[in-house]
Design an enzyme around this catalytic site. Structure first.
Site, PDB file in Angstrom:
ATOM      1  N   CYS A  14      -0.659   4.122   1.969  1.00  0.00           N
ATOM      2  CA  CYS A  14      -0.541   4.097   3.436  1.00  0.00           C
ATOM      3  C   CYS A  14       0.896   4.332   3.866  1.00  0.00           C
ATOM      4  O   CYS A  14       1.146   4.964   4.880  1.00  0.00           O
ATOM      5  CB  CYS A  14      -0.957   2.739   4.005  1.00  0.00           C
ATOM      6  N   ASP A  15       1.827   3.771   3.128  1.00  0.00           N
ATOM      7  CA  ASP A  15       3.192   3.696   3.634  1.00  0.00           C
ATOM      8  C   ASP A  15       4.175   4.659   2.968  1.00  0.00           C
ATOM      9  O   ASP A  15       5.278   4.864   3.477  1.00  0.00           O
ATOM     10  CB  ASP A  15       3.717   2.257   3.462  1.00  0.00           C
ATOM     11  N   CYS A  24       0.830  -1.212   0.000  1.00  0.00           N
ATOM     12  CA  CYS A  24       0.000   0.000   0.000  1.00  0.00           C
ATOM     13  C   CYS A  24       0.862   1.258   0.000  1.00  0.00           C
ATOM     14  O   CYS A  24       1.259   1.749   1.059  1.00  0.00           O
ATOM     15  CB  CYS A  24      -0.943  -0.007   1.211  1.00  0.00           C
TER      16      CYS A  24
END
Ligand code: NDP
Length: 429
Positions: free
Chosen positions: A95-96, A92
């Site tokens: 997200c990261d 992701c």
């Protein structure tokens, strides 16, 4: 929803973020009388009528069910994937990607579809360069997405390239990728030096908990009827969104599918004389909630710049839940309790899911555990020293030692187990 910017949702001319759209939908559902339980379903029983749905906290019975559990990003399963998972390898980027460990570093994205292209473009905000590794001769992404990638001087596309394995540095973080030329099947001698690799290779539907109680295709996607595109092979069970849709996978198509499923469900309940009317929230209450939300929204940008930082004047150690680096430092040094730290980032959809869940679990330990939330975009140096390479990440400290790290969103029971273990050890000591 893990997408950051949603540009094609009608009614948002300036676009909207995935988490913001989710929050608005949540408020709308509550206004119309929905009761929301933010917990994982562990099993369902479609052989009983009403159907039975079990989570860790409750058993519910329902005359009809809409399944809208979505799909999870696939992994490549290279030999050292587990070793570098959350230490450079991620599924992701949204997200990261904001992790300070990736700032101004070269990164790789695997895949040639819209997801991979979207991730590659997103990562150009943080990386010095993004390598897009496409296993075929060409990208399968839509022309618009392909063009964005090809027009970006920060993305280098490697065609006919796949990843064989990864290698790390002395600290155990990803450092390079071993690549293969898919045309000749030969290894590429020079490893690709990257600090992060993000998968954009498609999704697996979240249907395991159904335990084969309804029809799915060979990839696990729920089979829906041609007639209404939401009825499943079990009467009274309906499906909405990515859990059955392999092709469109847009917020707007999933929302449309949800609406179709709701109408089909209502018809089914009506036909079977099972329909019970749920009252919409009292108009006065609804108005008040909308006004309060509007006020909050209007104040939000001001709040961002004027929000008082937690410091010696407003820090209160008797409170359980805190935010920011000042509170973290104080609690780390002064709290006699186990300390739970949650690392989040503003664009992280799973963080939005975890926050209320974790908060409910923490309420059970109000006087015995301290909690701090760290936004890695606001406190990058803290995230860097904690080795955060993805969000959400929950770390648990006891007597200044890190005793547990939980990446991603897990079931409530997993957090409870870890918190309780720390308390038992504390009282035994
Ligand atoms: P897709 O299935 O479209 O693409 C998957 C990509 O990953 C393909 O390029 C595929 O390669 C590659 N791939 C699969 N397995 C491997 C592997 N083992 N090794 C290397 N590469 C691999 O999935 P997406 O998630 O990209 O998109 C799914 C749907 O969602 C699409 O309809 C898309 O349009 C939509 N979508 C739209 C977005 C938007 O418009 N903003 C954003 C994201 C998704 P190959 O081509 O060789 O099979």
């Amino acid at each position: 929803m893990s997408t950051t910017e949603v540009e094609n949702y009608p009614g948002f001319p300036e676009g909207v973020t995935g988490p913001e759209l989710m929050e608005r939908m949540r408020r709308q559902a509550l206004r119309w009388g929905a009761e929301l339980y933010e917990e994982d379903v562990v099993s369902v029983d479609f052989s009983k009528r009403p159907f039975e749905i079990k989570s860790e906290d409750r058993t519910m019975r329902a005359n009809a069910i809409i399944l809208a559990t979505g799909a999870t990003a696939k992994r490549l399963r290279i030999p050292s994937e587990e070793k570098f998972w959350s230490k450079g390898i991620s599924a992701c980027a949204i997200c990261d990607g904001a992790s300070p460990a990736f700032a101004q570093k070269e990164l790789a994205v695997v895949g040639g579809g819209d997801s991979a292209c979207e991730e590659a473009i997103y990562l150009t905000k943080y990386a010095s360069k993004v390598h897009l590794l496409v296993r075929g001769e060409e990208m399968r992404a839509s022309k618009a997405m392909r063009d964005r990638v090809l027009d970006s001087s920060d993305v280098i596309v490697h065609y006919n390239t796949s990843v064989e394995d990864a290698a790390g540095n002395a600290q155990g973080f990803l450092e390079s990728l071993k690549l293969v030329n898919t045309k000749t099947n030969e290894s590429i001698p020079e490893p690709l030096k990257v600090a992060g690799m993000f998968y954009g290779i498609g999704h697996t539907p979240n249907t395991k908990f159904l335990d084969s109680q309804l029809g799915t295709d060979e990839d696990g996607f729920i089979i829906v009827s041609d007639h209404d595109k939401t009825s499943t092979t079990v009467e009274g069970v309906f499906s909405a969104g990515d859990v059955h849709d392999k092709e469109w996978r847009q917020a707007i198509t999933a929302a449309g599918s949800g609406c179709q499923a709701a109408i089909s469900t209502e018809r089914y309940l009506q036909m079977n004389k099972l329909l019970k009317e749920v009252k919409m929230m009292d108009t006065k209450d609804a108005k008040e909630e909308i006004e309060a939300a509007k006020k909050k929204e209007a104040e939000a940008p001001k709040k961002k710049t004027h929000e008082p930082a937690i410091d010696a004047d407003n820090f209160d150690i008797d409170r359980q839940k805190h935010q920011g680096q000042y509170a973290l430092r104080k609690l780390y040094h002064e709290s006699p309790r186990p300390l739970v730290v949650m690392y989040t980032s503003p664009t992280c959809g799973p963080c939005k899911r975890l926050k209320p869940m974790l908060s409910t679990v923490l309420d059970e330990y109000e006087k015995s555990i301290h909690y701090v939330e760290i936004d890695i975009a606001k406190d990058p140096e803290i995230a860097e020293s904690a080795g955060i390479m993805g969000t959400p990440c929950v770390q648990v400290f006891k007597d200044k030692a890190r005793v547990a790290v939980i990446n991603g969103v897990k079931m409530k029971s997993e957090y409870r187990k870890i918190f309780s273990e720390q308390l038992i050890e504390s009282s035994a000591a």
